[in-house]
Design a protein around this motif. Structure first.
Motif, PDB file in Angstrom:
ATOM      1  N   PHE A 131       0.784  -1.159  -0.095  1.00  0.00           N
ATOM      2  CA  PHE A 131       0.089   0.061   0.075  1.00  0.00           C
ATOM      3  C   PHE A 131       0.846   1.305  -0.007  1.00  0.00           C
ATOM      4  N   THR A 132       1.797   1.323   0.917  1.00  0.00           N
ATOM      5  CA  THR A 132       2.626   2.528   0.920  1.00  0.00           C
ATOM      6  C   THR A 132       3.587   2.685  -0.190  1.00  0.00           C
ATOM      7  N   LYS A 133       3.746   1.507  -1.042  1.00  0.00           N
ATOM      8  CA  LYS A 133       4.626   1.428  -2.309  1.00  0.00           C
ATOM      9  C   LYS A 133       3.652   2.103  -3.453  1.00  0.00           C
ATOM     10  N   ARG A 134       2.316   1.482  -3.267  1.00  0.00           N
ATOM     11  CA  ARG A 134       1.622   2.059  -4.410  1.00  0.00           C
ATOM     12  C   ARG A 134       1.244   3.458  -4.136  1.00  0.00           C
ATOM     13  N   TYR A 135       0.995   3.811  -3.191  1.00  0.00           N
ATOM     14  CA  TYR A 135       0.580   5.132  -3.055  1.00  0.00           C
ATOM     15  C   TYR A 135       1.615   6.040  -2.078  1.00  0.00           C
ATOM     16  N   PRO A 136       2.915   6.528  -2.435  1.00  0.00           N
ATOM     17  CA  PRO A 136       3.701   7.172  -1.619  1.00  0.00           C
ATOM     18  C   PRO A 136       3.347   8.605  -1.116  1.00  0.00           C
ATOM     19  N   VAL A 137       2.459   9.169  -2.144  1.00  0.00           N
ATOM     20  CA  VAL A 137       1.688  10.324  -1.417  1.00  0.00           C
ATOM     21  C   VAL A 137       0.136  10.272  -1.773  1.00  0.00           C
ATOM     22  N   GLN A 138      -0.335  11.119  -1.126  1.00  0.00           N
ATOM     23  CA  GLN A 138      -2.057  11.290  -1.451  1.00  0.00           C
ATOM     24  C   GLN A 138      -2.201  11.462  -2.961  1.00  0.00           C
ATOM     25  N   ALA A 139      -3.569  11.005  -3.132  1.00  0.00           N
ATOM     26  CA  ALA A 139      -3.814  10.953  -4.695  1.00  0.00           C
ATOM     27  C   ALA A 139      -4.247  12.379  -4.967  1.00  0.00           C
ATOM     28  N   PRO A 140      -3.643  13.274  -6.055  1.00  0.00           N
ATOM     29  CA  PRO A 140      -4.376  14.425  -6.573  1.00  0.00           C
ATOM     30  C   PRO A 140      -5.580  14.180  -7.322  1.00  0.00           C
ATOM     31  N   THR A 141      -6.635  15.026  -7.646  1.00  0.00           N
ATOM     32  CA  THR A 141      -7.552  15.277  -8.195  1.00  0.00           C
ATOM     33  C   THR A 141      -7.694  16.222  -9.171  1.00  0.00           C
ATOM     34  N   ASN A 200      -7.835  15.338  10.074  1.00  0.00           N
ATOM     35  CA  ASN A 200      -6.502  14.844   9.440  1.00  0.00           C
ATOM     36  C   ASN A 200      -7.441  14.077   8.186  1.00  0.00           C
ATOM     37  N   ASP A 201      -7.158  14.176   7.242  1.00  0.00           N
ATOM     38  CA  ASP A 201      -7.961  13.465   6.002  1.00  0.00           C
ATOM     39  C   ASP A 201      -6.848  13.246   4.916  1.00  0.00           C
ATOM     40  N   HIS A 202      -6.944  11.849   4.562  1.00  0.00           N
ATOM     41  CA  HIS A 202      -5.993  11.202   3.624  1.00  0.00           C
ATOM     42  C   HIS A 202      -6.776  10.650   2.376  1.00  0.00           C
ATOM     43  N   HIS A 203      -6.255  10.831   1.309  1.00  0.00           N
ATOM     44  CA  HIS A 203      -7.165  10.224   0.077  1.00  0.00           C
ATOM     45  C   HIS A 203      -6.143   9.236  -0.779  1.00  0.00           C
ATOM     46  N   TYR A 204      -6.495   8.049  -0.801  1.00  0.00           N
ATOM     47  CA  TYR A 204      -5.956   6.709  -1.405  1.00  0.00           C
ATOM     48  C   TYR A 204      -7.205   6.111  -2.075  1.00  0.00           C
ATOM     49  N   PRO A 205      -7.188   6.279  -3.499  1.00  0.00           N
ATOM     50  CA  PRO A 205      -8.487   5.785  -4.318  1.00  0.00           C
ATOM     51  C   PRO A 205      -8.663   4.040  -3.894  1.00  0.00           C
ATOM     52  N   GLY A 206      -9.842   3.814  -3.469  1.00  0.00           N
ATOM     53  CA  GLY A 206     -10.088   2.385  -3.194  1.00  0.00           C
ATOM     54  C   GLY A 206      -9.590   1.895  -1.769  1.00  0.00           C
ATOM     55  N   VAL A 207      -8.952   2.820  -1.149  1.00  0.00           N
ATOM     56  CA  VAL A 207      -8.178   2.319   0.114  1.00  0.00           C
ATOM     57  C   VAL A 207      -8.839   3.075   1.274  1.00  0.00           C
ATOM     58  N   GLN A 208      -9.256   2.403   2.385  1.00  0.00           N
ATOM     59  CA  GLN A 208      -9.577   3.103   3.508  1.00  0.00           C
ATOM     60  C   GLN A 208      -8.430   2.813   4.595  1.00  0.00           C
ATOM     61  N   PHE A 209      -7.961   4.097   4.836  1.00  0.00           N
ATOM     62  CA  PHE A 209      -6.759   4.153   5.771  1.00  0.00           C
ATOM     63  C   PHE A 209      -7.129   4.882   6.988  1.00  0.00           C
ATOM     64  N   SER A 210      -6.963   4.133   8.102  1.00  0.00           N
ATOM     65  CA  SER A 210      -7.512   4.565   9.679  1.00  0.00           C
ATOM     66  C   SER A 210      -6.409   5.464  10.064  1.00  0.00           C
ATOM     67  N   LEU A 211      -6.887   6.778  10.626  1.00  0.00           N
ATOM     68  CA  LEU A 211      -6.081   7.763  11.130  1.00  0.00           C
ATOM     69  C   LEU A 211      -6.684   8.203  12.643  1.00  0.00           C
ATOM     70  N   GLN A 212      -5.808   8.533  13.552  1.00  0.00           N
ATOM     71  CA  GLN A 212      -6.183   8.862  14.747  1.00  0.00           C
ATOM     72  C   GLN A 212      -7.129  10.132  14.574  1.00  0.00           C
TER      73      GLN A 212
END
Length: 611
Positions: free
Chosen positions: A183-193, A377-389
């Protein structure tokens, strides 16, 4: 070939949200400033990237500095007001936002704006940055600021930067991964739009029987399954009285109203099976060619999403006309980048620095704080739910974010002089970037960077040697756009004691309250022209007040007759109204003054009887 070399006190490269703010503030302070932008619009995320329904710093107390001034200008210039969508309290035509920034720049004779240029080379002498070369000219300056969308000057100048994730072992961030993985390799940074603006062309038919909206063609690699279910979670409870009777997909209309703009237009910036695009996002910093390929693909992805929307919701919805100043007028001038190269600075903002204090409602403050934010704190990774504090709190009848501060030392390179950053490229972890990247925060960072640069010129010193207290005082006392650097829920900028309390907590940081409330009298005791204006511009409503839960209020309308029987959510951005709502008796008749948002189905309360 360099045909001309300009000399300035301050050079800002990049006309995005932070770069524009930095150039304006530096010039207002008196520095001879040059701003070089890639695009013909200034403002970045707020304008040329099409995100004209911004998030964060929405509470009245946080509407300060250039961000507050921008909102005031929008209120004056945007016909019909800013209550158009349900994702933001401020949605507007991006052309008006661009006009505001252009006007601010043009009124400053000591600010020279050059558009249509990107940096090619950075000049340096030893450990100091001295200039930047563009296609056919160069600029030398005493202080140079990187306001590019992707931190391009950091790479050109070989200033150490970060790109991608940090492990939990780096700083002990609770949401950071323990190990790198697929996952971290596929999305090194958040996805642009790549934002696209759609338009409601109405349900009228032409004489040939063809629907009003031109057909949106599919772009390469169209796959409708990528978008299936985009708005399925918006069910019956979100269907508003304002929906068109018999509409084939009420949930689809609710989705469109997410980013509704004036004039029947819709900002399409949707994360759920929508137009976030992250395939090979690392290409953005590999080469100019690979960046161009990624940008083209992300634009096609948004075109395909618009094509899907039109197929699902009907031909009354098409690509907007005459919005952005290029051939494809419905598409933003560039993608909305959520993350860039990130400076290795004197201080790095970590997740712990944006999370609430234990048992508190605010984050701890930096002693060298120069800007505030309050977004979750809001992260965007298409198709992936990433849990944040979680860092969201209930306030004013709705969810908002824990307030936090940005330190000046996160704008300064660890070992390089003559240089500051002023965008999403501050020294911040990948995790914390999800909160620091928002438009109002970046505008505050830019304003502080511009002020610091101008003061360094005045004092003939390096950014790292500038007195932080002098910078903070200059920001607080700026005669045009004073900006808060201590976040306090109950200290709006119109209060006569605003500066006193800001300075008090700067001088006594150990006294900063975990609640985020300073011990000052209620704003009710300080009537102002600002209050009277808000009330005069609001409408009067009567109805029954209900408290569903702590910080969750409903309002059953009894008058005026046009709204009788409707049931609205009550929200506010004003601290003293928040206090009154939290204390108001359950199921009591109440008279309110405010603005009704049809698409959010809420009443934004500006005044309450007895208030």
């Amino acid at each position: 070939m360099v045909n001309q070399t300009y000399t300035a006190d301050v050079l800002v490269v990049g006309g995005g949200t932070g770069g524009t703010a930095a150039a304006i503030q530096a010039a207002r302070r008196g520095a001879k400033t040059i701003l070089v932008s890639e695009f013909s619009w200034l403002g970045g995320m707020l304008t040329s990237a099409g995100v004209s329904a911004p998030d964060g710093n929405e509470l009245e107390a946080f509407q300060t500095g250039l961000w507050g001034a921008f909102l005031q200008e929008l209120r004056q210039r945007q016909p019909g007001g800013l209550d158009n969508s349900w994702v933001s309290f401020f949605s507007y035509d991006p052309r008006i936002g661009a006009e505001i920034f252009a006007d601010w720049v043009q009124e400053l004779p000591n600010l020279h704006w050059i558009s249509g240029q990107v940096p090619i080379e950075v000049y340096r002498q030893s450990d100091s940055i001295t200039g930047v070369r563009f296609a056919d000219f160069a600029v030398t300056a005493k202080i140079i600021l990187d306001g590019t969308e992707l931190g391009d000057l950091l790479a050109l100048a070989e200033i150490p930067y970060r790109w991608g994730w940090e492990l939990q072992s780096e700083w002990g961030e609770p949401s950071a991964p323990v190990n790198f993985n697929s996952f971290t390799k596929r999305y090194p940074v958040q996805a642009p739009t790549y934002v696209v603006i759609m338009q409601d062309f109405g349900d009228a038919m032409s004489t040939t029987g063809v629907a009003a909206a031109p057909e949106i063609p599919a772009a390469p690699n169209y796959n409708p399954s990528e978008f299936t279910g985009a708005w399925d979670s918006y069910g019956a409870e979100t269907v508003l009285q304002t929906l068109t009777p018999g509409d084939p997909d009420a949930r689809g209309l609710r989705f469109l109203n997410y980013g509704r703009l004036p004039g029947g237009r819709f900002m399409i910036n949707w994360p759920i099976c929508g137009n976030d695009y992250g395939q090979g996002v690392g290409r953005l910093i590999e080469s100019d060619v690979s960046r161009g390929e990624f940008i083209q693909e992300s634009r096609w992805h948004s075109q395909n999403f618009a094509h899907f929307i039109q197929n699902q919701l009907g031909r009354r919805y098409g690509l907007a006309e005459k919005v952005f100043p290029h051939t494809s007028t419905a598409f933003a001038l560039h993608p909305y980048y959520r993350e860039s190269r990130r400076l290795v600075g004197l201080t790095t903002v970590r997740e712990q620095d944006i999370l609430p204090i234990a048992e508190g409602r605010v984050a701890s403050i930096f002693n060298d704080g120069i800007a505030v934010g309050n977004y979750a704190n809001d992260h965007h990774y298409p198709g992936v739910q990433f849990s944040l504090q979680p860092k969201s709190i209930r306030w004013g009848g709705r969810w908002t974010g824990t307030p936090f501060t940005i330190p000046y030392s996160s704008l300064i390179p660890a070992t390089t002089d003559g240089f500051l950053v002023c965008e999403k490229n501050i020294s911040v972890s990948h995790i914390a970037n999800g909160a620091t990247r928002l438009q109002p925060v970046v505008m505050g960072i830019g304003q502080a960077a511009g002020m610091a640069a101008a003061m360094c010129v005045e004092l003939n010193c390096q950014p790292r040697d500038l007195s932080v207290r002098a910078l903070q005082t200059a920001l607080l006392e700026d005669n045009r756009s004073k900006t808060a650097i201590i976040p306090l829920f109950n200290l709006p900028p119109n209060r006569s004691d605003w500066l006193h309390w800001q300075l008090y907590y700067l001088n006594n940081p150990q006294a900063y309250p975990d609640s985020g409330y300073c011990p000052c009298p209620s704003e009710n005791e300080y009537p102002s022209a600002f209050d009277k204006t808000l009330i005069r511009e609001s409408n009067c409503f009567k109805g029954i007040f209900s408290r569903l839960d702590r910080q969750e209020y409903r309002f059953a309308v009894t008058a005026p007759a046009a709204y009788q029987g409707q049931n609205w959510q009550l929200v506010t951005l004003r601290s003293h109204i928040d206090e009154q709502l939290s204390a108001y008796p359950h199921e009591q008749l109440v008279t309110l003054w405010g603005r009704y948002n049809h698409f959010g189905n809420w009443l934004l309360v500006e005044h309450l009887n007895g208030g």
